[in-house]
Design a protein around this motif. Structure first.
Motif, short mmCIF file in Angstrom:
data_model
loop_
_atom_site.label_atom_id
_atom_site.label_comp_id
_atom_site.label_asym_id
_atom_site.label_seq_id
_atom_site.Cartn_x
_atom_site.Cartn_y
_atom_site.Cartn_z
N MET A 18 34.40 -60.95 61.78
CA MET A 18 34.75 -60.35 60.50
C MET A 18 33.59 -60.50 59.50
O MET A 18 33.25 -59.56 58.80
N ARG A 19 33.00 -61.69 59.49
CA ARG A 19 31.89 -61.95 58.57
C ARG A 19 30.70 -61.03 58.86
O ARG A 19 30.08 -60.50 57.95
N ASN A 20 30.39 -60.83 60.15
CA ASN A 20 29.28 -59.95 60.52
C ASN A 20 29.58 -58.50 60.14
O ASN A 20 28.68 -57.76 59.73
N ALA A 21 30.83 -58.09 60.30
CA ALA A 21 31.21 -56.72 59.93
C ALA A 21 31.04 -56.51 58.42
O ALA A 21 30.54 -55.47 57.98
N LEU A 22 31.44 -57.51 57.63
CA LEU A 22 31.26 -57.41 56.18
C LEU A 22 29.78 -57.39 55.81
O LEU A 22 29.37 -56.64 54.92
N ALA A 23 28.97 -58.20 56.49
CA ALA A 23 27.52 -58.21 56.22
C ALA A 23 26.91 -56.86 56.58
O ALA A 23 26.08 -56.33 55.84
N PHE A 24 27.33 -56.28 57.70
CA PHE A 24 26.83 -54.97 58.10
C PHE A 24 27.21 -53.91 57.08
O PHE A 24 26.39 -53.08 56.67
N LEU A 25 28.45 -53.94 56.63
CA LEU A 25 28.92 -52.98 55.64
C LEU A 25 28.16 -53.13 54.33
O LEU A 25 27.75 -52.12 53.74
N ALA A 26 27.96 -54.36 53.89
CA ALA A 26 27.22 -54.60 52.64
C ALA A 26 25.78 -54.13 52.78
O ALA A 26 25.23 -53.50 51.86
N GLY A 27 25.15 -54.42 53.91
CA GLY A 27 23.77 -53.98 54.13
C GLY A 27 23.66 -52.47 54.18
O GLY A 27 22.72 -51.89 53.64
N ALA A 28 24.62 -51.82 54.84
CA ALA A 28 24.60 -50.36 54.91
C ALA A 28 24.80 -49.74 53.53
O ALA A 28 24.12 -48.77 53.17
N LEU A 29 25.70 -50.31 52.75
CA LEU A 29 25.92 -49.82 51.39
C LEU A 29 24.67 -50.02 50.54
O LEU A 29 24.26 -49.12 49.79
N PHE A 30 24.04 -51.17 50.67
CA PHE A 30 22.82 -51.47 49.92
C PHE A 30 21.70 -50.51 50.31
O PHE A 30 21.03 -49.92 49.45
N GLY A 31 21.47 -50.33 51.61
CA GLY A 31 20.43 -49.42 52.09
C GLY A 31 20.68 -47.99 51.66
O GLY A 31 19.77 -47.27 51.24
N GLY A 32 21.94 -47.55 51.77
CA GLY A 32 22.28 -46.20 51.33
C GLY A 32 22.05 -46.02 49.84
O GLY A 32 21.55 -44.98 49.40
N GLY A 33 22.39 -47.04 49.07
CA GLY A 33 22.16 -46.99 47.63
C GLY A 33 20.68 -46.92 47.28
O GLY A 33 20.27 -46.19 46.38
N LEU A 34 19.87 -47.67 48.03
CA LEU A 34 18.42 -47.62 47.80
C LEU A 34 17.88 -46.22 48.09
O LEU A 34 17.05 -45.69 47.36
N TYR A 35 18.36 -45.63 49.18
CA TYR A 35 17.90 -44.29 49.56
C TYR A 35 18.33 -43.25 48.52
O TYR A 35 17.52 -42.46 48.04
N LEU A 36 19.63 -43.26 48.17
CA LEU A 36 20.15 -42.27 47.23
C LEU A 36 19.54 -42.40 45.83
O LEU A 36 19.35 -41.40 45.13
N SER A 37 19.21 -43.62 45.43
CA SER A 37 18.67 -43.85 44.10
C SER A 37 17.19 -43.52 44.00
O SER A 37 16.65 -43.44 42.90
N GLY A 38 16.52 -43.37 45.12
CA GLY A 38 15.09 -43.09 45.11
C GLY A 38 14.21 -44.32 45.21
O GLY A 38 12.99 -44.23 45.12
N MET A 39 14.82 -45.49 45.41
CA MET A 39 14.03 -46.73 45.50
C MET A 39 13.18 -46.79 46.77
O MET A 39 12.27 -47.60 46.85
N THR A 40 13.46 -45.94 47.75
CA THR A 40 12.62 -45.91 48.96
C THR A 40 11.50 -44.89 48.83
O THR A 40 10.66 -44.79 49.72
N ASP A 41 11.46 -44.15 47.73
CA ASP A 41 10.40 -43.18 47.47
C ASP A 41 9.31 -43.89 46.67
O ASP A 41 9.45 -44.14 45.48
N THR A 42 8.20 -44.21 47.34
CA THR A 42 7.15 -45.01 46.70
C THR A 42 6.57 -44.32 45.47
O THR A 42 6.22 -44.98 44.49
N ALA A 43 6.46 -43.00 45.49
CA ALA A 43 5.92 -42.27 44.33
C ALA A 43 6.85 -42.42 43.13
O ALA A 43 6.39 -42.57 41.99
#
Length: 144
Positions: free
Chosen positions: A1-26
């Motif tokens: 259960m703990r690993n599933a929550l960590a995976f979900l949190a990481g996926a949400l964090f990564g998706g948020g970084l992508y959608l917000s433009g934080m992965t766009d270096t420019a």
């Protein structure tokens, strides 16, 4: 259960970084270029990250233990010391020169850009060297 929550949190964090433009270096470098062609849009990303975190700190202060088990980390010292300043300068140099920091670089690895992989490797080397450097800094100057 703990690993599933960590995976979900990481996926949400990564998706948020992508959608917000934080992965766009420019875009990140545009945010940091306050005296040039400044792009203020990442201010909303920063605010959007700080507000829920402030709420989470308030909620966690009232709890005895995290919901997924374990214990809460010990809060960091509030003092500004030499290690904090050195770490902040190194972080800022990497962020300003390349436009990446640890979260976005991990989220960007899937792009296959060799520069991202080089930055990630350098970051891992720095993380590996940090404990030895920290011990060296501690022994170089006596604590006040």
């Amino acid at each position: 259960m703990r690993n599933a929550l960590a995976f979900l949190a990481g996926a949400l964090f990564g998706g948020g970084l992508y959608l917000s433009g934080m992965t766009d270096t420019a875009k990140v470098q545009g945010w940091l270029d306050v005296f040039g062609d400044w792009d203020p849009t990442l201010a909303f990303v920063m605010g959007g990250a700080m507000i829920p975190m402030a709420i989470a700190w308030q909620v966690s202060a009232r709890r005895a233990a995290p919901l997924a088990g374990g214990s809460f980390p010990v809060p960091p010292k509030a003092e500004v010391g030499r290690k904090l300043v050195i770490g902040s300068v190194l972080f800022g140099m990497g962020w300003g020169l390349v436009g990446l920091c640890p979260g976005p670089v991990i989220a960007s690895l899937g792009y296959g850009d060799p520069g991202v992989w080089i930055f990630a490797a350098a970051m891992l080397v720095g993380m590996g060297a940090a404990p030895a450097l920290s011990r060296r800094l501690d022994s170089a100057v006596p604590a006040e």
